[in-house]
Design a protein around this motif. Sequence first.
Motif, short mmCIF file in Angstrom:
data_model
loop_
_atom_site.label_atom_id
_atom_site.label_comp_id
_atom_site.label_asym_id
_atom_site.label_seq_id
_atom_site.Cartn_x
_atom_site.Cartn_y
_atom_site.Cartn_z
N SER A 41 0.83 -1.20 0.00
CA SER A 41 0.00 0.00 0.00
C SER A 41 0.86 1.25 0.00
N PHE A 42 0.33 2.33 -0.58
CA PHE A 42 1.08 3.58 -0.53
C PHE A 42 0.14 4.76 -0.30
N LEU A 43 0.70 5.76 0.39
CA LEU A 43 -0.01 7.00 0.65
C LEU A 43 0.72 8.09 -0.10
N SER A 44 0.08 8.58 -1.17
CA SER A 44 0.73 9.57 -2.02
C SER A 44 0.78 10.94 -1.37
N SER A 45 1.91 11.60 -1.49
CA SER A 45 2.08 12.94 -0.92
C SER A 45 1.24 13.96 -1.67
N THR A 46 0.82 13.64 -2.90
CA THR A 46 0.06 14.58 -3.72
C THR A 46 -1.44 14.30 -3.73
N ASP A 47 -1.86 13.28 -2.98
CA ASP A 47 -3.27 12.90 -2.94
C ASP A 47 -3.96 13.62 -1.78
N SER A 48 -4.83 14.56 -2.10
CA SER A 48 -5.51 15.35 -1.07
C SER A 48 -6.48 14.52 -0.24
N SER A 49 -6.90 13.35 -0.77
CA SER A 49 -7.85 12.51 -0.04
C SER A 49 -7.18 11.77 1.12
N LYS A 50 -5.85 11.66 1.07
CA LYS A 50 -5.08 10.98 2.12
C LYS A 50 -5.54 9.54 2.34
N GLY A 64 7.89 12.29 -0.34
CA GLY A 64 6.77 12.35 0.59
C GLY A 64 5.89 11.12 0.57
N ASP A 65 6.05 10.25 -0.43
CA ASP A 65 5.24 9.03 -0.51
C ASP A 65 5.62 8.07 0.61
N ARG A 66 4.61 7.41 1.15
CA ARG A 66 4.83 6.44 2.23
C ARG A 66 4.38 5.07 1.75
N ILE A 67 5.21 4.04 1.98
CA ILE A 67 4.93 2.69 1.51
C ILE A 67 4.80 1.75 2.72
N THR A 90 7.02 -3.64 6.50
CA THR A 90 7.88 -2.45 6.54
C THR A 90 7.06 -1.18 6.32
N ASP A 91 7.47 -0.12 7.01
CA ASP A 91 6.87 1.21 6.85
C ASP A 91 7.99 2.13 6.37
N PHE A 92 7.91 2.58 5.11
CA PHE A 92 8.99 3.29 4.44
C PHE A 92 8.48 4.62 3.88
N THR A 93 9.27 5.69 4.04
CA THR A 93 8.91 6.99 3.49
C THR A 93 10.09 7.59 2.73
N LEU A 94 9.82 8.09 1.53
CA LEU A 94 10.85 8.80 0.77
C LEU A 94 10.81 10.26 1.18
N LYS A 95 11.86 10.74 1.81
CA LYS A 95 11.90 12.10 2.36
C LYS A 95 12.42 13.13 1.36
N GLU A 96 13.37 12.73 0.54
CA GLU A 96 13.98 13.66 -0.41
C GLU A 96 14.48 12.89 -1.62
N TRP A 97 14.38 13.51 -2.81
CA TRP A 97 14.85 12.84 -4.03
C TRP A 97 15.13 13.88 -5.10
N SER A 98 16.38 14.03 -5.48
CA SER A 98 16.75 14.95 -6.55
C SER A 98 17.82 14.29 -7.41
#
Length: 237
Positions: A41-50, A64-67, A90-98
């Motif tokens: 499952s994932f929680l998108s950082s851009t999804d306003s519905s959360k 900002g995506d959480r897996i 596992t609970d994983f979050t991408l904090k930064e990516w460039s």
Amino acid sequence: MFVRRIMSLRILLTLSSILLTCVSLSAEEFAVATFTRGKVSFLSSTDSSKLWKTLKVNDILKVGDRIKTGNGSKVDFLFKETEIRIQPNTDFTLKEWSSENKVAKAYVEKGAAWFRVSNFKKGNFEVSTPTTTAGVRGTAFGVFYEEKEKKGYTCVCEGLVNINGSEFSKGTGGAVKLGTTELEKNDYKELITKDGATIKFKEKRKDNPMLSRCLPCHKPVGWEDNSFTPDETYGKK
């Protein structure tokens, strides 16, 4: 004639929008899900519905995506030669990516993830747990956080990794328990060889349950354990 022109203009605008979206995604160069198993499952950082949604192959991993993975579940992400493999429970979050600045930061709140890093500056690819921060000086390493022990672990598979300010080489690792600053140093060289997890690994696992996290990638050698599903994609990319 006027109607045709309007329709042509609408088609042109639609194609332009699609093209701009593709160019934008290409410029960002996100990691893409290449393999999933079980419930991911994932929680998108851009999804306003959360709302949590099911992650599928070809979905992209954004800042900002959480897996979250379920029992026996996993997901692999690929960006050029850089791999991110998120293991079961596992609970994983991408904090930064460039990709432009070659900087990435991730957080493992619980569970386990494995990384093979390329295309990033040394030290600019970091993975943290509640107690540890691992900065890449080499290529491949695993990061774990065990809730029962309240301890974060990092093991080095290839190259060098800086763990909480200390440098570790291939076959070694470090661990820190929540509430302390003491860095526990571990040596895995005799426990895991190129063939897999040895009998010594089996014996050591009694005192260090975290080692069970290694079994999806390092098969038992000279002993058996059927409680873990092998990682079908480990070492094949």
